[in-house]
Design a protein around this motif. Sequence first.
Motif, PDB file in Angstrom:
ATOM      1  N   SER A   1     -52.583 -18.079  54.905  1.00  0.00           N
ATOM      2  CA  SER A   1     -51.188 -18.119  54.502  1.00  0.00           C
ATOM      3  C   SER A   1     -50.292 -18.610  55.636  1.00  0.00           C
ATOM      4  O   SER A   1     -50.735 -18.754  56.780  1.00  0.00           O
ATOM      5  CB  SER A   1     -50.717 -16.721  54.066  1.00  0.00           C
ATOM      6  OG  SER A   1     -50.658 -15.841  55.185  1.00  0.00           O
TER       7      SER A   1
ATOM      8  N   TRP B   1     -40.893 -15.621  54.404  1.00  0.00           N
ATOM      9  CA  TRP B   1     -41.671 -15.550  53.161  1.00  0.00           C
ATOM     10  C   TRP B   1     -43.146 -15.807  53.475  1.00  0.00           C
ATOM     11  O   TRP B   1     -43.480 -16.844  54.019  1.00  0.00           O
ATOM     12  CB  TRP B   1     -41.198 -16.608  52.162  1.00  0.00           C
ATOM     13  CG  TRP B   1     -39.772 -16.447  51.728  1.00  0.00           C
ATOM     14  CD1 TRP B   1     -38.650 -16.862  52.392  1.00  0.00           C
ATOM     15  CD2 TRP B   1     -39.310 -15.833  50.526  1.00  0.00           C
ATOM     16  NE1 TRP B   1     -37.521 -16.556  51.686  1.00  0.00           N
ATOM     17  CE2 TRP B   1     -37.897 -15.920  50.523  1.00  0.00           C
ATOM     18  CE3 TRP B   1     -39.945 -15.226  49.446  1.00  0.00           C
ATOM     19  CZ2 TRP B   1     -37.120 -15.412  49.488  1.00  0.00           C
ATOM     20  CZ3 TRP B   1     -39.164 -14.731  48.415  1.00  0.00           C
ATOM     21  CH2 TRP B   1     -37.775 -14.824  48.432  1.00  0.00           C
TER      22      TRP B   1
ATOM     23  N   VAL C   1     -46.502 -17.019  52.270  1.00  0.00           N
ATOM     24  CA  VAL C   1     -46.970 -17.868  51.173  1.00  0.00           C
ATOM     25  C   VAL C   1     -48.448 -18.168  51.381  1.00  0.00           C
ATOM     26  O   VAL C   1     -48.850 -18.677  52.429  1.00  0.00           O
ATOM     27  CB  VAL C   1     -46.177 -19.200  51.118  1.00  0.00           C
ATOM     28  CG1 VAL C   1     -46.565 -19.992  49.880  1.00  0.00           C
ATOM     29  CG2 VAL C   1     -44.675 -18.945  51.154  1.00  0.00           C
TER      30      VAL C   1
ATOM     31  N   LEU D   1     -42.843 -26.229  50.174  1.00  0.00           N
ATOM     32  CA  LEU D   1     -44.001 -25.822  49.391  1.00  0.00           C
ATOM     33  C   LEU D   1     -43.579 -25.556  47.948  1.00  0.00           C
ATOM     34  O   LEU D   1     -42.597 -24.842  47.700  1.00  0.00           O
ATOM     35  CB  LEU D   1     -44.629 -24.549  49.975  1.00  0.00           C
ATOM     36  CG  LEU D   1     -45.275 -24.670  51.355  1.00  0.00           C
ATOM     37  CD1 LEU D   1     -45.644 -23.287  51.887  1.00  0.00           C
ATOM     38  CD2 LEU D   1     -46.512 -25.559  51.305  1.00  0.00           C
TER      39      LEU D   1
ATOM     40  N   THR E   1     -44.151 -23.631  44.702  1.00  0.00           N
ATOM     41  CA  THR E   1     -44.700 -22.273  44.649  1.00  0.00           C
ATOM     42  C   THR E   1     -45.004 -21.758  43.244  1.00  0.00           C
ATOM     43  O   THR E   1     -44.478 -22.245  42.237  1.00  0.00           O
ATOM     44  CB  THR E   1     -43.730 -21.299  45.330  1.00  0.00           C
ATOM     45  OG1 THR E   1     -42.434 -21.419  44.714  1.00  0.00           O
ATOM     46  CG2 THR E   1     -43.608 -21.608  46.811  1.00  0.00           C
ATOM     47  N   TYR E   2     -45.859 -20.751  43.246  1.00  0.00           N
ATOM     48  CA  TYR E   2     -46.192 -19.997  42.029  1.00  0.00           C
ATOM     49  C   TYR E   2     -46.143 -18.525  42.398  1.00  0.00           C
ATOM     50  O   TYR E   2     -46.778 -18.101  43.372  1.00  0.00           O
ATOM     51  CB  TYR E   2     -47.585 -20.374  41.523  1.00  0.00           C
ATOM     52  CG  TYR E   2     -48.041 -19.512  40.359  1.00  0.00           C
ATOM     53  CD1 TYR E   2     -47.686 -19.836  39.045  1.00  0.00           C
ATOM     54  CD2 TYR E   2     -48.797 -18.370  40.571  1.00  0.00           C
ATOM     55  CE1 TYR E   2     -48.081 -19.041  37.981  1.00  0.00           C
ATOM     56  CE2 TYR E   2     -49.210 -17.571  39.510  1.00  0.00           C
ATOM     57  CZ  TYR E   2     -48.840 -17.912  38.220  1.00  0.00           C
ATOM     58  OH  TYR E   2     -49.233 -17.126  37.169  1.00  0.00           O
TER      59      TYR E   2
ATOM     60  N   LEU F   1     -46.888 -14.829  46.580  1.00  0.00           N
ATOM     61  CA  LEU F   1     -46.370 -16.188  46.442  1.00  0.00           C
ATOM     62  C   LEU F   1     -47.426 -17.176  46.934  1.00  0.00           C
ATOM     63  O   LEU F   1     -47.944 -17.043  48.038  1.00  0.00           O
ATOM     64  CB  LEU F   1     -45.086 -16.328  47.270  1.00  0.00           C
ATOM     65  CG  LEU F   1     -44.145 -17.485  46.951  1.00  0.00           C
ATOM     66  CD1 LEU F   1     -43.658 -17.403  45.495  1.00  0.00           C
ATOM     67  CD2 LEU F   1     -42.943 -17.454  47.895  1.00  0.00           C
TER      68      LEU F   1
ATOM     69  N   GLY G   1     -48.369 -21.298  47.555  1.00  0.00           N
ATOM     70  CA  GLY G   1     -47.648 -22.541  47.787  1.00  0.00           C
ATOM     71  C   GLY G   1     -48.551 -23.751  47.951  1.00  0.00           C
ATOM     72  O   GLY G   1     -49.688 -23.636  48.434  1.00  0.00           O
TER      73      GLY G   1
ATOM     74  N   ARG H   1     -50.098 -27.659  42.471  1.00  0.00           N
ATOM     75  CA  ARG H   1     -49.617 -26.445  41.811  1.00  0.00           C
ATOM     76  C   ARG H   1     -49.981 -26.441  40.332  1.00  0.00           C
ATOM     77  O   ARG H   1     -50.399 -25.406  39.788  1.00  0.00           O
ATOM     78  CB  ARG H   1     -48.095 -26.314  41.970  1.00  0.00           C
ATOM     79  CG  ARG H   1     -47.538 -25.034  41.323  1.00  0.00           C
ATOM     80  CD  ARG H   1     -46.042 -24.927  41.464  1.00  0.00           C
ATOM     81  NE  ARG H   1     -45.346 -26.021  40.785  1.00  0.00           N
ATOM     82  CZ  ARG H   1     -44.027 -26.176  40.821  1.00  0.00           C
ATOM     83  NH1 ARG H   1     -43.275 -25.338  41.515  1.00  0.00           N
ATOM     84  NH2 ARG H   1     -43.458 -27.197  40.183  1.00  0.00           N
TER      85      ARG H   1
END
Length: 203
Positions: free
Chosen positions: A16, A26, A28, A47, A49-50, A60, A62, A69
């Motif tokens: 990450s 954050w 990610v 990034l 993100t989902y 999260l 990325g 994604r």
Amino acid sequence: MIGFIKGVIEEITEDSVVVDNNGIGWQVFVPGSSLAGNIRQGEEIKLYTYLSVKQDSLSLFGFLNRDDREVFIRLLDVSGIGPKGALGILSVMSADDLRFAVLSDDAAAIAKAPGIGKKTAQKAVLELKDKFKLDDAFEKKLAHEQEKAGAAAAQAGAETDAVQALVALGYSGTEAMQAVRKVGAGEDMDSEAILKAALKYLF
């Protein structure tokens, strides 16, 4: 849903990154393929993100582009594959490679991902086959290759400009080239950014 996050990479871990966005860090989770040479601490990054929502956690994930994604989300539709499993697959193969693996019934390639067994890989091929089209797969692969070639050419030009600027400042050609190579310029660095970073090595 958080569509994307943009900020400076504060920290890089095994799976990450921590992105500083207006003073908020954050965490990610990103594919290992993105971490390999594409992400550097201190650089700005965007990034796509989902957000994975579970009963006891929010995570999260990325990706460097929208296509990765979208393929990640497709993988989540496969029974038995969760976010970490989908991320593992995209760590060992690109979105393009996954599409071709599915279309050619190559479950063995998918099974190389950590935590993905043979049966789960076969299930992925079975459940995703009707969602990928061969023509689309070739078009996207060609587009990605052209994009990479264009970025590589632009980066080479920026590095050349930085070397020439250093020579103009009185450094030898060898010193200038060595300093620019040490920078390990990212694709989003222009000649000015490369020059500034290279000067830090020379002082």
